[in-house]
Motif scaffolding. Structure first.
Motif, mmCIF file in Angstrom:
data_model
loop_
_atom_site.group_PDB
_atom_site.id
_atom_site.type_symbol
_atom_site.label_atom_id
_atom_site.label_comp_id
_atom_site.label_asym_id
_atom_site.label_seq_id
_atom_site.Cartn_x
_atom_site.Cartn_y
_atom_site.Cartn_z
ATOM 1 N N ASP A 1 -1.233 15.918 -18.580
ATOM 2 C CA ASP A 1 -1.427 17.372 -18.513
ATOM 3 C C ASP A 1 -2.580 17.658 -17.557
ATOM 4 O OD1 ASP A 1 -3.561 16.434 -20.016
ATOM 5 O OD2 ASP A 1 -3.676 18.244 -21.215
ATOM 6 N N LYS A 2 -2.928 18.938 -17.400
ATOM 7 C CA LYS A 2 -3.971 19.231 -16.394
ATOM 8 C C LYS A 2 -5.350 18.771 -16.848
ATOM 9 C CE LYS A 2 -4.211 24.173 -17.684
ATOM 10 N NZ LYS A 2 -3.275 23.986 -18.814
ATOM 11 N N THR A 3 -5.571 18.651 -18.162
ATOM 12 C CA THR A 3 -6.865 18.135 -18.625
ATOM 13 C C THR A 3 -6.952 16.618 -18.432
ATOM 14 O OG1 THR A 3 -6.261 17.578 -20.916
ATOM 15 C CG2 THR A 3 -6.852 19.888 -20.466
ATOM 16 N N LYS A 4 -5.836 15.981 -18.171
ATOM 17 C CA LYS A 4 -5.706 14.526 -18.026
ATOM 18 C C LYS A 4 -6.041 13.779 -19.318
ATOM 19 C CE LYS A 4 -6.908 14.654 -13.050
ATOM 20 N NZ LYS A 4 -5.550 14.762 -12.506
ATOM 21 N N ALA A 5 -6.154 14.513 -20.405
ATOM 22 C CA ALA A 5 -6.481 13.882 -21.687
ATOM 23 C C ALA A 5 -5.209 13.496 -22.442
ATOM 24 C CB ALA A 5 -7.310 14.835 -22.540
ATOM 25 N N LEU A 6 -4.113 14.200 -22.157
ATOM 26 C CA LEU A 6 -2.869 13.990 -22.910
ATOM 27 C C LEU A 6 -1.801 13.361 -22.032
ATOM 28 C CD1 LEU A 6 -2.675 17.381 -24.848
ATOM 29 C CD2 LEU A 6 -3.761 15.240 -25.567
ATOM 30 N N MET A 7 -0.799 12.796 -22.689
ATOM 31 C CA MET A 7 0.260 12.114 -21.943
ATOM 32 C C MET A 7 1.637 12.427 -22.496
ATOM 33 S SD MET A 7 1.832 9.259 -23.623
ATOM 34 C CE MET A 7 1.947 8.100 -22.284
ATOM 35 N N MET A 8 2.645 12.177 -21.683
ATOM 36 C CA MET A 8 4.036 12.164 -22.105
ATOM 37 C C MET A 8 4.704 10.972 -21.435
ATOM 38 S SD MET A 8 4.969 14.665 -24.188
ATOM 39 C CE MET A 8 4.004 16.042 -24.875
ATOM 40 N N LEU A 9 5.617 10.346 -22.179
ATOM 41 C CA LEU A 9 6.413 9.249 -21.633
ATOM 42 C C LEU A 9 7.620 9.841 -20.900
ATOM 43 C CD1 LEU A 9 6.506 7.201 -24.956
ATOM 44 C CD2 LEU A 9 5.225 6.541 -22.907
ATOM 45 N N ASP B 1 -0.879 4.803 -21.629
ATOM 46 C CA ASP B 1 -2.232 5.117 -22.076
ATOM 47 C C ASP B 1 -2.371 6.553 -22.565
ATOM 48 O OD1 ASP B 1 -4.960 4.638 -22.543
ATOM 49 O OD2 ASP B 1 -5.515 5.350 -20.542
ATOM 50 N N GLY B 2 -2.969 6.701 -23.740
ATOM 51 C CA GLY B 2 -3.385 8.011 -24.210
ATOM 52 C C GLY B 2 -2.542 8.605 -25.333
ATOM 53 N N PRO B 3 -3.073 9.681 -25.939
ATOM 54 C CA PRO B 3 -2.375 10.378 -27.024
ATOM 55 C C PRO B 3 -1.509 11.519 -26.485
ATOM 56 C CG PRO B 3 -4.582 11.279 -26.819
ATOM 57 C CD PRO B 3 -4.427 10.263 -25.705
ATOM 58 N N TRP B 4 -0.581 11.984 -27.305
ATOM 59 C CA TRP B 4 0.305 13.094 -26.936
ATOM 60 C C TRP B 4 -0.324 14.452 -27.280
ATOM 61 C CZ3 TRP B 4 2.079 8.455 -28.918
ATOM 62 C CH2 TRP B 4 3.102 7.809 -28.233
ATOM 63 N N THR B 5 -1.185 14.453 -28.313
ATOM 64 C CA THR B 5 -1.763 15.724 -28.786
ATOM 65 C C THR B 5 -3.263 15.554 -28.995
ATOM 66 O OG1 THR B 5 -1.546 15.236 -31.158
ATOM 67 C CG2 THR B 5 0.382 16.225 -30.061
ATOM 68 N N LYS C 1 -1.445 9.473 -11.590
ATOM 69 C CA LYS C 1 -1.647 8.549 -10.462
ATOM 70 C C LYS C 1 -2.512 7.389 -10.936
ATOM 71 C CE LYS C 1 -1.123 12.218 -7.095
ATOM 72 N NZ LYS C 1 -1.073 13.317 -8.110
ATOM 73 N N TRP C 2 -1.865 6.275 -11.140
ATOM 74 C CA TRP C 2 -2.591 5.079 -11.597
ATOM 75 C C TRP C 2 -1.721 3.854 -11.361
ATOM 76 C CZ3 TRP C 2 -2.789 3.386 -17.382
ATOM 77 C CH2 TRP C 2 -1.520 3.482 -17.966
ATOM 78 N N ASN C 3 -2.275 2.673 -11.690
ATOM 79 C CA ASN C 3 -1.533 1.439 -11.464
ATOM 80 C C ASN C 3 -0.631 1.055 -12.621
ATOM 81 O OD1 ASN C 3 -2.505 0.931 -8.868
ATOM 82 N ND2 ASN C 3 -4.397 0.028 -9.679
ATOM 83 N N GLY C 4 -0.733 1.813 -13.721
ATOM 84 C CA GLY C 4 0.073 1.491 -14.904
ATOM 85 C C GLY C 4 1.497 2.000 -14.775
ATOM 86 N N PRO C 5 2.285 1.860 -15.855
ATOM 87 C CA PRO C 5 3.675 2.331 -15.831
ATOM 88 C C PRO C 5 3.745 3.849 -15.671
ATOM 89 C CG PRO C 5 3.024 1.649 -18.056
ATOM 90 C CD PRO C 5 1.916 1.252 -17.140
ATOM 91 N N ALA C 6 4.832 4.329 -15.071
ATOM 92 C CA ALA C 6 4.985 5.756 -14.785
ATOM 93 C C ALA C 6 4.926 6.568 -16.075
ATOM 94 C CB ALA C 6 6.305 5.993 -14.063
ATOM 95 N N GLN C 7 3.977 7.505 -16.138
ATOM 96 C CA GLN C 7 3.852 8.407 -17.285
ATOM 97 C C GLN C 7 3.329 9.741 -16.777
ATOM 98 O OE1 GLN C 7 0.671 6.130 -19.578
ATOM 99 N NE2 GLN C 7 -0.374 8.111 -19.483
ATOM 100 N N TYR C 8 3.431 10.752 -17.623
ATOM 101 C CA TYR C 8 2.967 12.090 -17.241
ATOM 102 C C TYR C 8 1.603 12.374 -17.857
ATOM 103 C CZ TYR C 8 7.826 12.926 -15.846
ATOM 104 O OH TYR C 8 9.053 12.872 -15.246
#
Ligand code: ZEM
Length: 287
Positions: free
Chosen positions: A223-231, A187-191, A214-221
Motif C-alpha cells: 500500500d502507499k504506507t508500505k507497511a501493508l502487503m497483498m499477495l 514480507d509483512g502483514p495484511w492489516t 520494488k524489492w528482491n523478494g517474490p512479487a507482492q503488492y
C-alpha cells in the motif's frame, strides 16, 4: 490398556468438559506467550489448522485434518508448511498435559480457540479426529501457491469442495498474521491489527491503492504506507469479477463476513473427518 495389576484399565472417555479444559489451556498460553511475532501465537495456530485441513481432496477423500500427518516428513517439509513447527511446538506441552487428545483434534480445536480469542465469530467444534501414520501423508502441491491467479484458486479450493463465495470468505483470515521472509519469502502483514479478526482485509483490498513492491523478494503488492502487503492471490479476489462481488459484500458488512466465515471454517475443519458425534459444541471465549 492394562493396569500395573494386570487388570484391564477403563478407557478414558473424554466429555465436553475435558475439551473445555484444552480450549482454556490454549487460551491461557496465548496470553502467556505474548512475545511472539505481533504479540500472539494466534495467527500461526490458525494457519496450522488451515494447512492440516486444506490438503483435502473430495474425489479421493484423502487429506484433511483427520490424521495430523504434518507431524511427519515429507509433509512437514513441504514448502507451504514452512514455519508451522512454531505452532506445533507451542501445542506440545498441551498434548503432554492432555495425552488422551489426538494431535488432529488438538490442532483444530486450537485453531478454533485462536480465532475466537482474536475476536472472531463463534466456531462450533466437535471431536472425532484420530492420528494416522506417515502413510497418510499427502503429496506436495495441495495447498495454494500465492504467486498464482484466480484459475489456480478455483482449482485448489474446488478440489477441497469450495465455491467462489467460500473462497472469498476463507481468505478473510488474512486479516490475521503476517508473511515472514524466512518462511514463505513474502514480507509483512495484511492489516494494521494482525491479532484481531475484522473485515479489514476486504476494506483494504477495495479501499487502498496497491502497487508492486520494488524489492528482491517474490512479487507482492504494497500500500502507499508500505507497511501493508497483498499477495498475488489476494489481488486475484478483486481482479476477478465473480470473486469481487463477495469482497465488496464483506467489506461493507462485517456481520455477513463473520457469519459466512464461521460456516466455511467449520466446513474446512471437518473435511474428510469420520465423525461419530453429531452435536457440535460452542466454547466460551476466555476473557
Ligand atoms: Zn494464508 N498465507 N493463504 N490462509 N495464512 C500466509 C499466512 C497466513 C495463502 C498463502 O500463500 C499464505 C488462507 C489462504 C491462503 C493464514 C490463514 C489462511 C502466508 C505467509 C502465505 C504465503 C506465511 C509466512 O510467511 O509465514 C494463499 C495463497 C491462500 C489462498 C487463498 C486461508 C484459507 C486461511 C485460513 C482460513 C494465516 C492466519 C496466516 C498468518 C500466519 C502467521 O504466522 O502470521
Amino acid at each position: 490398556l492394562i493396569s500395573a495389576a494386570g487388570i484391564p484399565a477403563k478407557e478414558f472417555v473424554p466429555t465436553q468438559e475435558d475439551y473445555v479444559k484444552i480450549y482454556n489451556e490454549v487460551a491461557k498460553r496465548l496470553v502467556e506467550f505474548d512475545e511472539y511475532d505481533d504479540g500472539s501465537y494466534g495467527p500461526v495456530l490458525v494457519r496450522l489448522a488451515w494447512h492440516a485441513s486444506g490438503t483435502y481432496d473430495v474425489e479421493t477423500k484423502t487429506g484433511g485434518s483427520n490424521g495430523a500427518t504434518m507431524r511427519f516428513q515429507p509433509e512437514s517439509d513441504h514448502g507451504a508448511n514452512a514455519g508451522l513447527k512454531a505452532a506445533r511446538d507451542f501445542l506440545e506441552p498441551v498434548k503432554e498435559k492432555f495425552p488422551w487428545v489426538s494431535y488432529s483434534d488438538l490442532w483444530i480445536l486450537s485453531g478454533v480457540c485462536a480465532l475466537q480469542q482474536m475476536g472472531g465469530p463463534v466456531i462450533p467444534w466437535r471431536p472425532g479426529r484420530s492420528d494416522r501414520d506417515i502413510s497418510a501423508c499427502t503429496p506436495d502441491g495441495r495447498l495454494p501457491d500465492a504467486t498464482k491467479e484466480h484459475k489456480h484458486l478455483r482449482a485448489i479450493f474446488g478440489r477441497m469442495g469450495f465455491n467462489d463465495q467460500e473462497i472469498v470468505a476463507l481468505s478473510g483470515a488474512h486479516a490475521l498474521g503476517r508473511c515472514h521472509t524466512d518462511r514463505s519469502g513474502f514480507d509483512g502483514p495484511w492489516t494494521f491489527s494482525p491479532t484481531m479478526l475484522t473485515n479489514d482485509y476486504y476494506k483494504l483490498l477495495v479501499g487502498e491503492k496497491w502497487n508492486w513492491k520494488k524489492w528482491n523478494g517474490p512479487a507482492q503488492y504494497e500500500d502507499k504506507t508500505k507497511a501493508l502487503m497483498m499477495l498475488p492471490t489476494d489481488m486475484a479476489l478483486v481482479k476477478d469479477r465473480e470473486f469481487k462481488k463477495w469482497v465488496d459484500k464483506y467489506a461493507k458488512d462485517q456481520d455477513a463476513f463473520f457469519k459466512d466465515f464461521s460456516d466455511v471454517v467449520v466446513k474446512l475443519f471437518e473435511l474428510g473427518v469420520p465423525f461419530k458425534q453429531e452435536e457440535k459444541w460452542v466454547f466460551k471465549v476466555v476473557e
